[in-house]
Scaffold this motif. Structure first.
Motif, PDB file in Angstrom:
ATOM      1  N   VAL A  35       3.761  -3.094  24.635  1.00 52.97           N
ATOM      2  CA  VAL A  35       4.222  -2.689  23.297  1.00 52.97           C
ATOM      3  C   VAL A  35       3.240  -3.095  22.215  1.00 52.97           C
ATOM      4  O   VAL A  35       2.958  -2.337  21.283  1.00 52.97           O
ATOM      5  CB  VAL A  35       5.621  -3.289  23.018  1.00 52.97           C
ATOM      6  CG1 VAL A  35       6.009  -3.118  21.548  1.00 52.97           C
ATOM      7  CG2 VAL A  35       6.655  -2.644  23.925  1.00 52.97           C
ATOM      8  N   THR A  36       2.698  -4.311  22.307  1.00 52.67           N
ATOM      9  CA  THR A  36       1.909  -4.866  21.197  1.00 52.67           C
ATOM     10  C   THR A  36       0.404  -4.795  21.397  1.00 52.67           C
ATOM     11  O   THR A  36      -0.350  -4.884  20.426  1.00 52.67           O
ATOM     12  CB  THR A  36       2.282  -6.340  20.977  1.00 52.67           C
ATOM     13  OG1 THR A  36       1.859  -7.101  22.124  1.00 52.67           O
ATOM     14  CG2 THR A  36       3.787  -6.492  20.795  1.00 52.67           C
ATOM     15  N   PHE A  58       4.081  -9.774  15.338  1.00 55.26           N
ATOM     16  CA  PHE A  58       3.849  -8.335  15.447  1.00 55.26           C
ATOM     17  C   PHE A  58       4.315  -7.662  14.163  1.00 55.26           C
ATOM     18  O   PHE A  58       5.397  -7.986  13.641  1.00 55.26           O
ATOM     19  CB  PHE A  58       4.595  -7.760  16.653  1.00 55.26           C
ATOM     20  CG  PHE A  58       4.269  -6.323  16.951  1.00 55.26           C
ATOM     21  CD1 PHE A  58       2.977  -5.935  17.240  1.00 55.26           C
ATOM     22  CD2 PHE A  58       5.264  -5.353  16.946  1.00 55.26           C
ATOM     23  CE1 PHE A  58       2.680  -4.605  17.520  1.00 55.26           C
ATOM     24  CE2 PHE A  58       4.970  -4.031  17.227  1.00 55.26           C
ATOM     25  CZ  PHE A  58       3.681  -3.651  17.515  1.00 55.26           C
ATOM     26  N   LEU A  59       3.516  -6.742  13.641  1.00 54.93           N
ATOM     27  CA  LEU A  59       3.836  -5.964  12.442  1.00 54.93           C
ATOM     28  C   LEU A  59       4.264  -6.856  11.267  1.00 54.93           C
ATOM     29  O   LEU A  59       5.170  -6.523  10.513  1.00 54.93           O
ATOM     30  CB  LEU A  59       4.937  -4.934  12.741  1.00 54.93           C
ATOM     31  CG  LEU A  59       4.601  -3.847  13.767  1.00 54.93           C
ATOM     32  CD1 LEU A  59       5.781  -2.891  13.944  1.00 54.93           C
ATOM     33  CD2 LEU A  59       3.354  -3.069  13.342  1.00 54.93           C
ATOM     34  N   GLU A  99       7.416   2.807  12.909  1.00 57.99           N
ATOM     35  CA  GLU A  99       6.262   2.216  13.579  1.00 57.99           C
ATOM     36  C   GLU A  99       6.709   1.339  14.751  1.00 57.99           C
ATOM     37  O   GLU A  99       6.088   1.336  15.815  1.00 57.99           O
ATOM     38  CB  GLU A  99       5.449   1.394  12.577  1.00 57.99           C
ATOM     39  CG  GLU A  99       4.140   0.867  13.122  1.00 57.99           C
ATOM     40  CD  GLU A  99       3.286   0.179  12.073  1.00 57.99           C
ATOM     41  OE1 GLU A  99       2.165  -0.246  12.408  1.00 57.99           O
ATOM     42  OE2 GLU A  99       3.744   0.073  10.908  1.00 57.99           O
ATOM     43  N   PHE A 100       7.794   0.607  14.551  1.00 54.57           N
ATOM     44  CA  PHE A 100       8.347  -0.246  15.596  1.00 54.57           C
ATOM     45  C   PHE A 100       8.816   0.597  16.783  1.00 54.57           C
ATOM     46  O   PHE A 100       8.500   0.302  17.947  1.00 54.57           O
ATOM     47  CB  PHE A 100       9.497  -1.054  15.011  1.00 54.57           C
ATOM     48  CG  PHE A 100      10.251  -1.907  15.985  1.00 54.57           C
ATOM     49  CD1 PHE A 100       9.582  -2.722  16.890  1.00 54.57           C
ATOM     50  CD2 PHE A 100      11.642  -1.920  15.994  1.00 54.57           C
ATOM     51  CE1 PHE A 100      10.286  -3.525  17.786  1.00 54.57           C
ATOM     52  CE2 PHE A 100      12.350  -2.712  16.871  1.00 54.57           C
ATOM     53  CZ  PHE A 100      11.666  -3.509  17.774  1.00 54.57           C
ATOM     54  N   SER A 103       5.960   1.935  18.807  1.00 56.83           N
ATOM     55  CA  SER A 103       5.355   0.917  19.672  1.00 56.83           C
ATOM     56  C   SER A 103       6.196   0.698  20.929  1.00 56.83           C
ATOM     57  O   SER A 103       5.656   0.604  22.043  1.00 56.83           O
ATOM     58  CB  SER A 103       5.209  -0.401  18.905  1.00 56.83           C
ATOM     59  OG  SER A 103       4.337  -0.261  17.803  1.00 56.83           O
ATOM     60  N   LYS A 106       5.899   3.158  23.833  1.00 54.27           N
ATOM     61  CA  LYS A 106       4.815   2.992  24.815  1.00 54.27           C
ATOM     62  C   LYS A 106       5.378   2.387  26.105  1.00 54.27           C
ATOM     63  O   LYS A 106       4.925   2.708  27.199  1.00 54.27           O
ATOM     64  CB  LYS A 106       3.722   2.089  24.246  1.00 54.27           C
ATOM     65  CG  LYS A 106       3.048   2.602  22.991  1.00 54.27           C
ATOM     66  CD  LYS A 106       2.071   1.576  22.456  1.00 54.27           C
ATOM     67  CE  LYS A 106       1.474   2.003  21.122  1.00 54.27           C
ATOM     68  NZ  LYS A 106       0.566   0.961  20.572  1.00 54.27           N
TER      69      LYS A 106
END
Length: 245
Positions: A35-36, A58-59, A99-100, A103, A106
């Motif tokens: 994810v990250t 993250f973010l 955006e989260f 991610s 993925k």
């Protein structure tokens, strides 16, 4: 009074949940890195209780993957948002949620689990001058409830489920639970002397929890990107124009 603009809503936390058909085995699967693109700062494995977690930045916030039995929660939180120097997202609540979700998609694109349900949630707030103003704002989001006649109302908390039919899932029902609250808060801030100071304010808090129905068919995780986009559109629609029956 008008509804707050989307850009005014601050993010407290965002969540994406996947319920597996079978128990989930996350240890050693590198889900957090998928994810990250990074390694987590902390990983905790409790095999006897079937729990596993990974945590890291993250973010602009803190992302935690929590796995327990057949449930995987991705939780992105901003616990200190609003305080001087505290980390926060670069975008709005809705843009950060998109955006989260992108991610996390993925991870779902790899279809690591067979899923029975998925859910998406957000918690946000907007500061107001006083409780009366907060009640009026909640009334704008729930137009079939007239809160202007109870201006002295305090400790407001309302929960509703306004389900809708998913275009993506062949008209399957999506639960759309929203919670609205007007509350007084106490937060700590570092003053000019370096000593912590208590600040009081009033905020309207919105909480969304969208999920596929428990009596529905299993969910193909390869379609999660499109499904999460549909759910986020619903969040944006409510924050922009209020609830509709």
């Amino acid at each position: 009074m008008t509804m707050p603009e989307l850009a005014v809503w601050r993010v407290e936390a965002l969540r994406i949940t996947v319920f597996g058909v079978e128990p989930l085995a996350a240890a050693g699967q590198n889900w957090w890195r998928t994810v990250t693109g990074q390694e987590p700062e902390t990983a905790i494995n409790r095999p006897q209780s079937g729990e596993y977690s990974e945590i890291g930045p993250f973010l602009g916030g803190q992302l935690e993957l929590k796995v327990a039995f057949n449930r995987a929660d991705w939780i992105l939180s901003y616990p200190l948002i609003g305080l001087p120097g505290a980390p926060e997202p670069s975008g709005t609540l809705v843009s950060t949620l998109r955006e989260f979700a992108f991610s996390v998609s993925k991870w779902t694109a790899e279809k690591p689990v067979a899923a029975s349900r998925v859910a998406l949630g957000s918690v946000g707030y907007v500061q107001v001058e006083n409780i009366k103003a907060g009640n009026e704002i909640v009334g704008l989001y729930i137009p079939y409830m007239d809160l202007t006649k109870v201006s002295d109302l305090t400790d407001l908390l309302i929960q509703l489920n306004t389900p809708y039919e998913s275009k993506l899932l062949g008209s399957a029902r999506i639960n759309n639970v929203t919670k609205w609250a007007v509350l007084g808060r106490q937060v700590f801030a570092i003053g000019p002397t370096g000593m912590p100071q208590i600040k009081n304010d009033i905020a309207v808090r919105s909480e969304f929890d969208l999920s596929t129905a428990t009596d529905g068919a299993s969910v193909d995780l390869s379609s999660f990107g499109a499904l999460s986009s549909e759910m986020i559109d619903a969040v944006e629609g409510v924050l922009s124009a209020g609830l509709k029956l």
